[in-house]
Scaffold this active site. Structure first.
Site, PDB file in Angstrom:
ATOM      1  N   GLU A   1      12.920   9.352  16.055  1.00  0.00           N
ATOM      2  CA  GLU A   1      12.060   9.210  17.238  1.00  0.00           C
ATOM      3  C   GLU A   1      11.079   8.054  17.126  1.00  0.00           C
ATOM      4  OE1 GLU A   1      13.048  12.026  15.966  1.00  0.00           O
ATOM      5  OE2 GLU A   1      13.377  13.559  17.499  1.00  0.00           O
TER       6      GLU A   1
ATOM      7  N   ALA B   1      17.757  14.339  21.802  1.00  0.00           N
ATOM      8  CA  ALA B   1      17.422  14.431  23.216  1.00  0.00           C
ATOM      9  C   ALA B   1      18.089  13.268  23.931  1.00  0.00           C
ATOM     10  CB  ALA B   1      15.909  14.361  23.386  1.00  0.00           C
TER      11      ALA B   1
ATOM     12  N   GLU C   1      16.859  18.706  14.828  1.00  0.00           N
ATOM     13  CA  GLU C   1      15.935  19.823  15.076  1.00  0.00           C
ATOM     14  C   GLU C   1      16.681  21.108  15.448  1.00  0.00           C
ATOM     15  OE1 GLU C   1      11.885  17.492  16.381  1.00  0.00           O
ATOM     16  OE2 GLU C   1      13.557  17.448  17.779  1.00  0.00           O
TER      17      GLU C   1
ATOM     18  N   GLY D   1      16.612  15.497  18.198  1.00  0.00           N
ATOM     19  CA  GLY D   1      16.760  16.883  18.614  1.00  0.00           C
ATOM     20  C   GLY D   1      17.978  17.563  17.998  1.00  0.00           C
TER      21      GLY D   1
END
Ligand code: COA
Length: 256
Positions: free
Chosen positions: A130, A64, A110, A107
């Protein structure tokens, strides 16, 4: 048409490339929105396979966008902005292949986890860092990673902030193959060709049944599987596949 990604829709294979190399292909809100739009385009084009990769030779997706993360609130987290993208990839009609060409962090990891198949270049690095930012993997990392590599390995990665190189990812079953970077896209296309040789309806239903396996108890999963098989048993693809075998020729599937 897209600012932050490119989408090449070819015959039955689409290639989506996240294209923000200056920020290592980080996913900001606009990129997530474009990704959703691209998934719709791939569905409308009726692609059988979607290859996902990153622009440049450093990163697949670096996660992200940390600038966007800083601005997001509790309500944004509850709206599952990034998580909904991963679920859309996982539930997509097409079989998705993550061609991981560098950093797949947060992300980015992910996105790869949400894909059906994962192959990596030798320079790939996986991680869910994270907690180094004071947050948790919030787009499926705590749920999909243990289902793929087992709870112990997932805890090792997330709770220690470990980064896995391509060899470790292969050993853990996170990726099915590691190749030199220049061979990554040819390898992804070869994998796509393997999928394309199968009955398209069977692939779609098998993917749905496989996804169901992590979402329902065994008895419900087996009932789902039988119902899916009932659909294939009445299909033209089944007649073509079995006839071609008996006639010792290659099947010509129509996906019906
Ligand atoms: N969000 C926003 N910007 C990012 C980013 C991210 N996830 N990842 C990288 N960038 C930016 C950097 O801030 C830097 O910007 P600058 O050129 O203005 O300084 C640029 O991309 C290049 O990054 P840099 O760190 O210099 O490249 P590198 O090749 O040395 O390292 C990474 C690449 C991916 C290992 C490193 O950038 C990194 O750790 N990124 C964050 C990963 C992360 O924590 N992801 C989870 C987010 S929830």
């Amino acid at each position: 048409m897209y600012r932050n990604l490119t989408l090449a829709v070819e015959d039955r294979v689409s290639v989506l490339t996240v294209n923000r190399p200056d920020v290592r292909n980080a996913l900001d809100t606009e990129t997530v929105q474009e990704f959703h739009r691209a998934l719709d385009e791939v569905r409308q084009a009726r692609s059988t396979v979607l290859i996902v990769t990153g622009a440049g030779d450093k990163a697949f997706v670096s996660g992200a966008d940390i600038n966007a993360i800083r601005r997001r609130t509790r309500d944004d987290a509850l709206a599952s902005i990034n998580s909904r993208l991963m679920s859309a990839i996982e539930g997509h009609d097409a079989v998705s292949i993550a061609a991981v060409n560098g950093y797949a962090l947060g992300g980015g990891c992910e996105v790869a986890l949400a894909c059906d198949l994962r192959i990596a270049a030798a320079n790939a690095v996986f991680g869910l860092p994270e907690p180094t930012l004071g947050i948790i993997p919030g787009a499926g990392g705590t749920q999909r990673l243990p289902r793929i590599v087992g709870l112990g390995r997932a805890k090792e990665m997330i709770l220690t902030g470990a980064r896995w190189d391509a060899a470790r990812a292969l050993e853990a079953g996170l990726v099915s193959r590691v190749v030199p970077l220049p061979e990554l896209m040819p390898a992804a296309r070869a994998l796509a060709d393997q999928v394309l040789a199968l009955g398209p309806l069977a692939v779609k239903l098998a993917k749905a049944a496989l996804n169901a396996s992590s979402q329902m108890p065994l008895s419900a999963g087996l009932a789902f599987e039988s119902a899916a098989q009932a659909i294939t048993f009445e299909s033209d693809d089944k007649m073509e596949g079995t006839t071609a075998f008996l006639e010792k020729r290659k099947p010509v599937f129509r996906g019906d």
